[in-house]
Every structure is written in structure tokens, then in C-alpha cells.
Design an enzyme around this catalytic site. Structure first.
Site, PDB file in Angstrom:
ATOM      1  N   ASP A  70     -20.566 -59.026  26.746  1.00 13.50           N
ATOM      2  CA  ASP A  70     -20.564 -60.291  25.944  1.00 13.50           C
ATOM      3  C   ASP A  70     -19.556 -60.652  25.333  1.00 13.50           C
ATOM      4  O   ASP A  70     -18.356 -59.786  25.076  1.00 13.50           O
ATOM      5  CB  ASP A  70     -21.966 -59.613  25.025  1.00 13.50           C
ATOM      6  CG  ASP A  70     -22.611 -61.041  24.330  1.00 13.50           C
ATOM      7  OD1 ASP A  70     -22.089 -62.091  24.437  1.00 13.50           O
ATOM      8  OD2 ASP A  70     -23.508 -60.715  23.692  1.00 13.50           O
TER       9      ASP A  70
HETATM   10  C1  NOJ Z   1     -22.860 -64.112  22.503  1.00 15.78           C
HETATM   11  C2  NOJ Z   1     -24.380 -63.747  22.678  1.00 15.78           C
HETATM   12  O1  NOJ Z   1     -24.753 -62.464  22.289  1.00 15.78           O
HETATM   13  C3  NOJ Z   1     -24.721 -64.147  24.145  1.00 15.78           C
HETATM   14  O2  NOJ Z   1     -26.100 -63.935  24.124  1.00 15.78           O
HETATM   15  C4  NOJ Z   1     -24.155 -65.461  24.761  1.00 15.78           C
HETATM   16  O3  NOJ Z   1     -24.715 -65.576  26.072  1.00 15.78           O
HETATM   17  C5  NOJ Z   1     -22.724 -65.320  24.443  1.00 15.78           C
HETATM   18  N1  NOJ Z   1     -22.335 -65.132  23.151  1.00 15.78           N
HETATM   19  C6  NOJ Z   1     -22.132 -66.737  25.204  1.00 15.78           C
HETATM   20  O4  NOJ Z   1     -22.555 -67.779  24.340  1.00 15.78           O
END
Ligand code: NOJ
Length: 765
Positions: free
Chosen positions: A287
Site C-alpha cells: 500500500d
Molecule cells: C491507500 C489506500 O489504503 C489503498 O486502499 C488505495 O488503493 C491506495 N491508497 C491507492 O490509492
């Protein structure tokens, strides 16, 4: 259409050096052909080029288009996220083809969570439909629109089971139940990937967040997760597994730790469970910023160490990478990371690119240049009728005193509330490329419905919140809450005066979309005070009061429940939300949604979920006893139970009929009920089947959802609904972490919600 893309590819490649010709061709989409191709390609790559493939980059103020161009030229980027138009995507893929040595296509990813151009209801609202056909339709259309924008991958579905309404991201998932969440996730993966993510209008999914992000302590964002292995494997992991069994090509690794180990550094989770036990062959992606956060977690001493830990733990690709490129070369040189480990990670990236068909045609989701839409937001690109249909299915009728609903399309109706005319809130959080200006508000939807038949009055009545701190929070990244020129009192007075002129009041209250989002945890899950004040004032008019809720989480609604004559949960229902809600309000659609999460009476009851253990001292409302498991200052149980939702018609569920009273080892039994529409309207409902293992080697939940079926019945019509029960439905993880189905008695409970059921039992031999 296919030939057009081939022509475009041929034209583009004609401008390229010879190597590109070797790379691209009609490669069969089989694992064998892929492995041979990727093995060959890896041999041609330098270490730096391999590391470049592990980087997922977003264009922004720091990493500008120029910086990305440079990265592309030097093979320092594997994929891009947050770029969402064909023009922009094409420009980067062109740069790859024209500037880079190897010409390995980029893939393009985005958070397509509930639609791309068309916003469907937020996932929690979609889950409330319990309608897998509707979910599949959302998946297909979302994939279509995303692929039509040139995207290859979505960061979805989010299948984090959660029992935490305080957590803002409940809006993005499918609620508290493992079985329902698994069904939703599986259906979305199948429908978004289609026959193959390489197809023109399919995208590869990346199920998230692995693992157990929904169990953050206290619902506080990014917090710790600590749970027994039994609970992890029984309740939290199955939806990820279901999505992977359905073929999801990607997995996004969670930001949280589980039992002390951050997922990003958890080789047991990412290798032993995911690869060895579950045989996952796709790609793992960190992430955003998760790798450097290993330092904060206290499992890495510095960025270099964080990179070492992440890659060795099985994190293939680094989202928003700062450090893989910086430290991996040195780590390989020093021998702390082997070239084999780099090869393994790179192989996964190349594999998914192969599966996306990018080595057959890097422009497969782009088409020829001239075909790019002139107006990316064109109306013609939306799927409005499907959005309206799905949104109606997710709306849940929570109360309907004296048949206040449906409303008549006559007389005078006052529509009041800060959410009644808000386009931004209607499309909900994580609304991808959906444009708020294209959303139908409740006001517009009701106007469409009553045009020429009834008078619709409108007053805003209150701000979503008057709390300056919360307003500032909501306005951090978008213009979410505008200050009114009028004072709160003036707005309230106008609302009351408007109400006085009406026969019935429809009041749209709840949360702004930013209140139920990533990083939007709440310690209080009531409707904000400014709106409660409005409800009090409107209640005092004595007019029939219909409360239309818009929110992204279960709210505590004890008083509003009492105040209302009718209560309708509409979530954030998307581009066509206003029309969909109006359809329900006026009875053009008979509501059939069911809650995918228990609604607590107060925040103090959390966690509250239907599939809890019985405890040694269960509370019995009929025979209250001090020394039982309950709070003395509140009624036990939720305000609205899991699976609950009313209709404008009534249904009767017959006693359960079992095909046999015993189930042989590894055999089957079938439980059936006959459901009758006893009212005078046609309507749909969801029949739910729960099981309980009465006596087992460990304490088992009082009930667990093991089957559901959405049925449509004409007035007076009956239908028999059967649920086959097999050994899988009886299986659980025992104290020694073995998956077992133990012999003994099982209760079967079938009903239209989790609380009121018809019961039977059988013995598993
Ligand atoms: C952080 C989030 O936790 C995740 O779910 C998301 O896909 C990513 N950012 C990209 O936007």
C-alpha cells in the site's frame, strides 16, 4: 474492433527498433507460454531494469510528467497509478515505446471502487442489495468504463471484514459478515476480470487489504490488529481467499500489523499463507508508503532496512516507490538481497503484464490514437439506467410506521436537509473518475418524480456540521463543506416555515462523504448535532416525518428512529442516487435491501455483530439476570440487526423442512422454506440461512450466515427456497488450527433477517 488495435500497434512499432518486434506478438495467454516468455525476457534485463519494474509511481506535484518521462526512458518504472484518461495514459505508453531500451509496457491502475465514470452505490450500499447479479453488473460496467479509460488494474475489491462502524473504511467494504463479503468479492473479481484481464473491456483486480485491516483496534485508522489465529482464519481471511480463488491477479498488502507483525513485513502471510498454502501466482503490491512505514512500526531501522525487510517478506511491487530504486541495487551488491529475490519479484510484475495482454498489444486498452474520447466526461460514457437500478436495490427500509411510505405524488412535500441537494455527497467517497456535477441529488430525483403532480418545497435547514474542526478536516483535500451566508438559526427558521406548508416532510440527513473514507475514523457515530437540532425542530411541527439517511457506516440512531415515521437507509448511492431514492420514496420501486452490518444503539456497544459467541452467561431479555453478559445502561443487542430490512409488502416464512434429520460424513442435507408474499404489492426479499454448531470442541458462534437467496414474489405468490448444506458449511478451525467438521447437532435458522428465524436441526454423523 480487434484489427484496429493491431493496426495501431503495427504503426507504433514500425517506429521502434528491432527489439520491440521480438517482444510483441500474438503470445498465447497460457501459463506455460507466459513462463517461457518471461524467463527469456528476464535474461535480457539488467538489475536496474528489473528493479525499475518493481516501482509503481503516481504523477503529482513532485513526480511530475517530466520526471516520469525520465524514469520511463531509464526503465525505472513498472506501472502508474492515478492517471485516468486515455490521452495521458497513451502519452506514457508512447514514451515507453519510443524512449526505453526494452519497451516493457507500463500497466495503469486506479481505485475503481464503485464505478469509474458512473458512480454506483458505495460498496457497503452495494452489499445491502445482497444481489449478486447486481454486483456482477457493477463489476462489468466498472471494468468496461475503466478499461475504456485505458486502465489495466483496479485496487479493488476491498474485502476487509469489519465489525467496526467507527472505522471510516467500512464504506468501502461489504460489512461484517465473512460469507456475504466472500460472495461480493468473488463476484466482483469474476465480473471485472471477465474471461481474461487481457480482454478489451476487462481489468485485473487487486484484492485488498491483505490482511485483516478491518479489525483495527477501536476502529482507529491504521491502528493495530491483534486476534486469535482461529478468528483470523475463520472470519477474516476467507474473503481474500475467495477473491483469489476467483482468479484475482493482484493482492494489495495491508498497512496494519497483525499480531505484532506489519503485513508489509510478514513473510508468513505473504509467502507461507498466500503463496504456499493458497497457491497464489499473481502479484503482491504494497500500500501507499507502507514500506517506509516499517520504520514507524519498529521492524526496520532505516529506509534501507525497510526495503530489505519488505522485499524479503514477499512484497513484489512498491506503491509510490521512493526506496526500492534507491536501496535495492546496494542490497543486492552486498548480498543481503539475492538477485534471485529480485528476479522472483520482477517475474510477478512481468507475469501480470503478460496476463493483461500487454505483450500482445501495449495499446490494447487504448485503441488507435484518433479514438480517444474528445470529452472524457461525456454523458454518453455513463451507464445511468444500470446505476439507478442497482442503487434502488441497496436501499434499506428500516421503519415504516402506519405505511407512511410510499409517498403519494400529490399535495405538498417538503424536502429538507443538508444532504438533500448535495451532488458531491451523493457520489460518495472513492468515486474514481465520477463527476459530482453529473450526479442526481435527491431534490432533483424527487422533482423528476413529482413533476406536475405534487408540489415539492425545499430548504437546506442546517449545515452537515457546525463544528469548525470537522469542517476544516472535511475541506482538507476538497471543497466539501461550504459555509452558508445565513446563520444556523435562519436556516432552521426557514426549514420550519417550509415544513409548516407541507403535508409530509422528507429530511435528508447523515454524513458528508468525507466522514466515511480512508483516514475518517469517528469516535462518535451519531448524526452531527446541527442536523439533530433540525430533526428536533421538524419533529415539533407534528408533520409526518420521513428520514432519508445518507451515510457510509452504521450510525447510532435511537432517537431518530423514535422520531421518524419512516426511516430509509440510502448510503451514498451514486450518480443516479436521487432518482433511485425517489423511486423508493414514491413506491415506483419496492425496497428490498438488507443491512450488511448491525446498527448499534450507541458507540459503547461496539463491537456488536450477529455471529458472536454465546459466552457462559448469555443475556436473556425474557429472563433478565444481573450476572449475565450485557450492559446495565442500554438494551442488549443492536438497534437493527444484520440482514434486516423491510418492504412495502409483507412476507411469511414457513417452518423449515429438512431433507433428512442426519447428514452423512461428507454428505449433504437440504433445508427448505416456503416464502409467501402476504401483502398486496409485488416485492423482492432476501432469504437468509444461518447455521449453529450446537456442541463442538471450541465455542462456536450463535449463528453464521451460510446461504442467501434474493427472490421476487408477486402479491400472493409463494416460492420454496432450498439451501443445500455441505460439509464446508460446517467446517471451522479448531484449537489446534486444524480445519474440521465435528459430528453432532446443528441448528438451521432461516429468515428474512438474522434475528427472526424459523428453526430446525440435523445431526452430522
Ligand atoms: C491507500 C489506500 O489504503 C489503498 O486502499 C488505495 O488503493 C491506495 N491508497 C491507492 O490509492
Amino acid at each position: 474492433m480487434k484489427w484496429i488495435y493491431s493496426v495501431s500497434l503495427a504503426v507504433t512499432l514500425a517506429m521502434q527498433p528491432a527489439f520491440a518486434d521480438e517482444l510483441f506478438g500474438q503470445h498465447p495467454l497460457t501459463p506455460e507460454a507466459r513462463d517461457a516468455f518471461v524467463t527469456d525476457l528476464l535474461k535480457k534485463m539488467t538489475l536496474d531494469e528489473k528493479i525499475g519494474q518493481l516501482r509503481l509511481i503516481t504523477v503529482g506535484p513532485v513526480v511530475t510528467k517530466e520526471v516520469i518521462r525520465d524514469m520511463i526512458q531509464h526503465e525505472q518504472v513498472g506501472a502508474i497509478f492515478n492517471t485516468v484518461t486515455r490521452q495521458d495514459i497513451r502519452a506514457m505508453q508512447d514514451q515507453v515505446m519510443q524512449l526505453s531500451r526494452l519497451k516493457i509496457p507500463l500497466f495503469f491502475a486506479y481505485d475503481v471502487i464503485h464505478g469509474q465514470r458512473t458512480a454506483f452505490p458505495i460498496p457497503l450500499g452495494l452489499a445491502a442489495s445482497w444481489d449478486l447479479d447486481a454486483v456482477a453488473q457493477v463489476g462489468r460496467i466498472s471494468a468496461y468504463e475503466a478499461a475504456d479509460d485505458g486502465l489495466n488494474m483496479t485496487w479493488a475489491p476491498m474485502v476487509d471484514v469489519t465489525r467496526e462502524p467507527r472505522w471510516g473504511r467500512v464504506s468501502e467494504g461489504f460489512g461484517e459478515d465473512t460469507f456475504l463479503t466472500s460472495a461480493m468479492g468473488r463476484t466482483l473479481v469474476e465480473s471485472m476480470q471477465g474471461k481474461s484481464p487481457a480482454d478489451r473491456y476487462s481489468v485485473m483486480t487487486s484484492v485488498k487489504h491483505f490482511a485483516a485491516y478491518g479489525a483495527v483496534e477501536g476502529g482507529r485508522e491504521y491502528n493495530t490488529v491483534d486476534m486469535s489465529p482461529q478468528r483470523l482464519f475463520q472470519d477474516y481471511l476467507p474473503p481474500y481467499k475467495a477473491a483469489l480463488d476467483a482468479g484475482s491477479g493482484g493482492v494489495m498488502v495491508a498497512l496494519n500489523s497483525v499480531n505484532g507483525v506489519p503485513a508489509t513485513s510478514d513473510s508468513w502471510l505473504l509467502k507461507d499463507v498466500l503463496r504456499d498454502d493458497w497457491k497464489f501466482k499473481g502479484i503482491t503490491i504494497s500500500d501507499h508508503g507502507a514500506i517506509k512505514e516499517l520504520i514507524n512500526h519498529g521492524v526496520a531501522s532505516d529506509p534501507r532496512d525497510a526495503v530489505r525487510v519488505a522485499i524479503k517478506s514477499g512484497v513484489n511491487m512498491s506503491m509510490s516507490d521512493e526506496y526500492y530504486s534507491k536501496y535495492l541495487p546496494g542490497l543486492v551488491k552486498s548480498g543481503e538481497v539475492s538477485e534471485q529475490e529480485i528476479d522472483d519479484a520482477t517475474r510477478h510484475v512481468l507475469n501480470v503484464k503478460y496476463d493483461m495482454g500487454l505483450f500482445n498489444d501495449p495499446y490494447s486498452h487504448l485503441g488507435p490514437k484518433g479514438s480517444d474520447p474528445v470529452d472524457t466526461n461525456a454523458e454518453s460514457r455513463l451507464h445511468r439506467s444500470e446505476a439507478r437500478d442497482v442503487a434502488r436495490k441497496g436501499i434499506v427500509l428500516l421503519k415504516n410506521r402506519l405505511e407512511t411510505l410510499p409517498l403519494k405524488k400529490s399535495g405538498t412535500i417538503a424536502l429538507i436537509g443538508p444532504l438533500a441537494d448535495s451532488q458531491l455527497d451523493m457520489i460518495g467517497s472513492w468515486s474514481a473518475a465520477a463527476v459530482a456535477a453529473q450526479a442526481v441529488t435527491l431534490r432533483q430525483g424527487m422533482e423528476n418524480a413529482v413533476a406536475g403532480k405534487a408540489t415539492l418545497l425545499y430548504a437546506k435547514g442546517a449545515n452537515v456540521t457546525d463544528n469548525q474542526g470537522i469542517k476544516d478536516f472535511l475541506n482538507l483535500y476538497e471543497n466539501a463543506v461550504q459555509d452558508e451566508s445565513r446563520s444556523a438559526q435562519q436556516m432552521l427558521d426557514e426549514a420550519v416555515a417550509t415544513a409548516q406548508k407541507a403535508d409530509v416532510l422528507v429530511v435528508a440527513v447523515g454524513e458528508a462523504r468525507g466522514m466515511a473514507h480512508e483516514a475518517s475514523s469517528r469516535s462518535d457515530i451519531t448524526i452531527p448535532p446541527s442536523q439533530l437540532k433540525l430533526l428536533d425542530a421538524l419533529k415539533a411541527t407534528g408533520k409526518p416525518l420521513v428520514i432519508v439517511l445518507m451515510n457510509g457506516r452504521p450510525l447510532a440512531l435511537v432517537k431518530e428512529h423514535q422520531q421518524s415515521d419512516a426511516l430509509l437507509e440510502t448510503w451514498f448511492s451514486g450518480t443516479e442516487g436521487g432518482n433511485a431514492i425517489a423511486d423508493v420514496l414514491f413506491g415506483d420501486y419496492n425496497p428490498s435491501g438488507k443491512l450488511p452490518m448491525s446498527f448499534p444503539r450507541s458507540v459503547g456497544q461496539i463491537p456488536i455483530y450477529y455471529n458472536h459467541l454465546n459466552t457462559g452467561r448469555p443475556y436473556n431479555a425474557q429472563k433478565p439476570n444481573k450476572y449475565t453478559s450485557h450492559y446495565y445502561d442500554a438494551a442488549n443487542g443492536p438497534l437493527f440487526p444484520f440482514g434486516y430490512g423491510l418492504s412495502y409488502t409483507s412476507f411469511d416464512v414457513s417452518p423449515v423442512k429438512m431433507s433428512a434429520t442426519t447428514m452423512p460424513r461428507n454428505g449433504k442435507v437440504t433445508a427448505s422454506v416456503t416464502v409467501t408474499n402476504t401483502g398486496d404489492r409485488d416485492g423482492a426479499t432476501v432469504v437468509q440461512m444461518y447455521l449453529r454448531d450446537q456442541v463442538a470442541s471450541i465455542s462456536r458462534p450463535v449463528k453464521e450466515l451460510k446461504g442467501f437467496k434474493r427472490i421476487m414474489l408477486k402479491a400472493g405468490e409463494s416460492q420454496t427456497v432450498s439451501f443445500p448444506i455441505d460439509v464446508e458449511a460446517l467446517t471451522f478451525w479448531n484449537a489446534r488450527m486444524q480445519q474440521v467438521a465435528e459430528s453432532g447437532k446443528f441448528s438451521v435458522m432461516i429468515g428474512l433477517d438474522s434475528a427472526k428465524t424459523q428453526n430446525a436441526e440435523f445431526t452430522y454423523l
